[in-house]
Design a protein around this motif. Structure first.
Motif, mmCIF file in Angstrom:
data_model
loop_
_atom_site.group_PDB
_atom_site.id
_atom_site.type_symbol
_atom_site.label_atom_id
_atom_site.label_comp_id
_atom_site.label_asym_id
_atom_site.label_seq_id
_atom_site.Cartn_x
_atom_site.Cartn_y
_atom_site.Cartn_z
ATOM 1 N N LEU A 1 24.361 -9.133 -114.396
ATOM 2 C CA LEU A 1 25.212 -10.143 -115.024
ATOM 3 C C LEU A 1 26.038 -10.950 -114.022
ATOM 4 O O LEU A 1 26.297 -12.133 -114.253
ATOM 5 N N PHE A 2 26.453 -10.315 -112.940
ATOM 6 C CA PHE A 2 27.330 -10.974 -111.973
ATOM 7 C C PHE A 2 26.673 -10.959 -110.604
ATOM 8 O O PHE A 2 26.684 -9.951 -109.906
ATOM 9 N N LYS A 3 26.134 -12.084 -110.204
ATOM 10 C CA LYS A 3 25.408 -12.189 -108.935
ATOM 11 C C LYS A 3 26.328 -12.038 -107.723
ATOM 12 O O LYS A 3 25.861 -11.856 -106.610
ATOM 13 N N GLN A 4 27.656 -12.116 -107.937
ATOM 14 C CA GLN A 4 28.603 -11.980 -106.836
ATOM 15 C C GLN A 4 28.809 -10.524 -106.432
ATOM 16 O O GLN A 4 29.446 -10.250 -105.426
ATOM 17 N N LEU A 5 28.303 -9.584 -107.209
ATOM 18 C CA LEU A 5 28.502 -8.169 -106.913
ATOM 19 C C LEU A 5 27.432 -7.671 -105.944
ATOM 20 O O LEU A 5 26.252 -7.947 -106.115
ATOM 21 N N SER A 6 27.875 -6.930 -104.959
ATOM 22 C CA SER A 6 26.984 -6.335 -103.974
ATOM 23 C C SER A 6 26.499 -4.980 -104.478
ATOM 24 O O SER A 6 27.289 -4.045 -104.646
ATOM 25 N N GLU A 7 25.203 -4.897 -104.681
ATOM 26 C CA GLU A 7 24.608 -3.648 -105.166
ATOM 27 C C GLU A 7 24.800 -2.522 -104.149
ATOM 28 O O GLU A 7 25.106 -1.383 -104.520
ATOM 29 N N LEU A 8 24.650 -2.825 -102.870
ATOM 30 C CA LEU A 8 24.821 -1.802 -101.842
ATOM 31 C C LEU A 8 26.249 -1.261 -101.793
ATOM 32 O O LEU A 8 26.462 -0.070 -101.633
ATOM 33 N N ALA A 9 27.225 -2.150 -101.932
ATOM 34 C CA ALA A 9 28.626 -1.699 -101.919
ATOM 35 C C ALA A 9 28.912 -0.827 -103.133
ATOM 36 O O ALA A 9 29.639 0.173 -103.032
ATOM 37 N N MET A 10 28.337 -1.177 -104.273
ATOM 38 C CA MET A 10 28.543 -0.352 -105.465
ATOM 39 C C MET A 10 27.895 1.016 -105.281
ATOM 40 O O MET A 10 28.481 2.043 -105.640
ATOM 41 N N LEU A 11 26.701 1.043 -104.713
ATOM 42 C CA LEU A 11 26.022 2.317 -104.498
ATOM 43 C C LEU A 11 26.735 3.173 -103.455
ATOM 44 O O LEU A 11 26.699 4.399 -103.530
ATOM 45 N N ALA A 12 27.392 2.530 -102.490
ATOM 46 C CA ALA A 12 28.154 3.292 -101.492
ATOM 47 C C ALA A 12 29.270 4.088 -102.155
ATOM 48 O O ALA A 12 29.633 5.169 -101.685
ATOM 49 N N SER A 13 29.792 3.575 -103.250
ATOM 50 C CA SER A 13 30.859 4.304 -103.950
ATOM 51 C C SER A 13 30.352 5.624 -104.523
ATOM 52 O O SER A 13 31.117 6.579 -104.649
ATOM 53 N N VAL A 14 29.075 5.676 -104.858
ATOM 54 C CA VAL A 14 28.494 6.916 -105.377
ATOM 55 C C VAL A 14 28.490 7.985 -104.286
ATOM 56 O O VAL A 14 28.675 9.165 -104.561
ATOM 57 N N LEU A 15 28.318 7.545 -103.043
ATOM 58 C CA LEU A 15 28.340 8.505 -101.940
ATOM 59 C C LEU A 15 29.744 9.065 -101.726
ATOM 60 O O LEU A 15 29.905 10.205 -101.325
ATOM 61 N N VAL A 16 30.761 8.256 -101.996
ATOM 62 C CA VAL A 16 32.143 8.710 -101.839
ATOM 63 C C VAL A 16 32.501 9.695 -102.944
ATOM 64 O O VAL A 16 33.030 10.778 -102.691
#
Length: 149
Positions: A58-73
């Protein structure tokens, strides 16, 4: 244990650095990481990744990699501590769960869930805010160092 921690830190750093290099502004990477932390902190029972996919679509401004990095945290091992802290915080704010010893322990379920969710929402906001600030600073510094090289 130390080896696991080092390995996890390296994976988080690699994911974040990949996100830093993407064609997103520093603010977009930071907000993506922050949203990811918020969603990951909630007790979504595995539907968090589905939420990521919907938001990225829905939001092309969101970085998929940055969101997935949060899962690692906030990985599955850490989340149990988040849940315990959430319940503790919810109980401090709303009081202990009244337990009746009439044999119907399930009656306390909604009270337990309310305390968990209240505490969890508060912690998710704290994590998201701190995550945004840390990610923004990290992205800006990383990109400045990269330009110097």
């Amino acid at each position: 244990m130390r080896v696991r921690i080092r390995r996890a830190r390296r994976r988080i750093r690699e994911e974040l650095e990949s996100a830093f290099i993407e064609d997103y502004t520093s603010q977009e990477v930071a907000i993506s990481f922050s949203i990811g932390l918020f969603i990951t902190a909630l007790p979504t029972l595995g539907t968090g990744l589905l939420m990521f996919a919907v938001l990225v679509y829905l939001f092309k401004q969101l970085s998929e990699l940055a969101m997935l990095a949060s899962v690692l945290v906030l990985n599955p091992f850490v989340k149990w501590g988040v849940y315990a802290s959430s319940y503790w915080l919810g109980q401090r704010l709303l009081g202990p769960v009244p337990l009746a010893f009439d044999g119907n322990i399930l009656a306390a379920g909604p009270d337990v869930l309310v305390r968990l969710w209240v505490g969890n929402l508060i912690l998710a906001v704290v994590f998201a805010t701190a995550g945004y600030l840390l990610a923004l600073r990290s992205v800006v510094e990383f990109r400045q160092r990269r330009e110097l090289l």
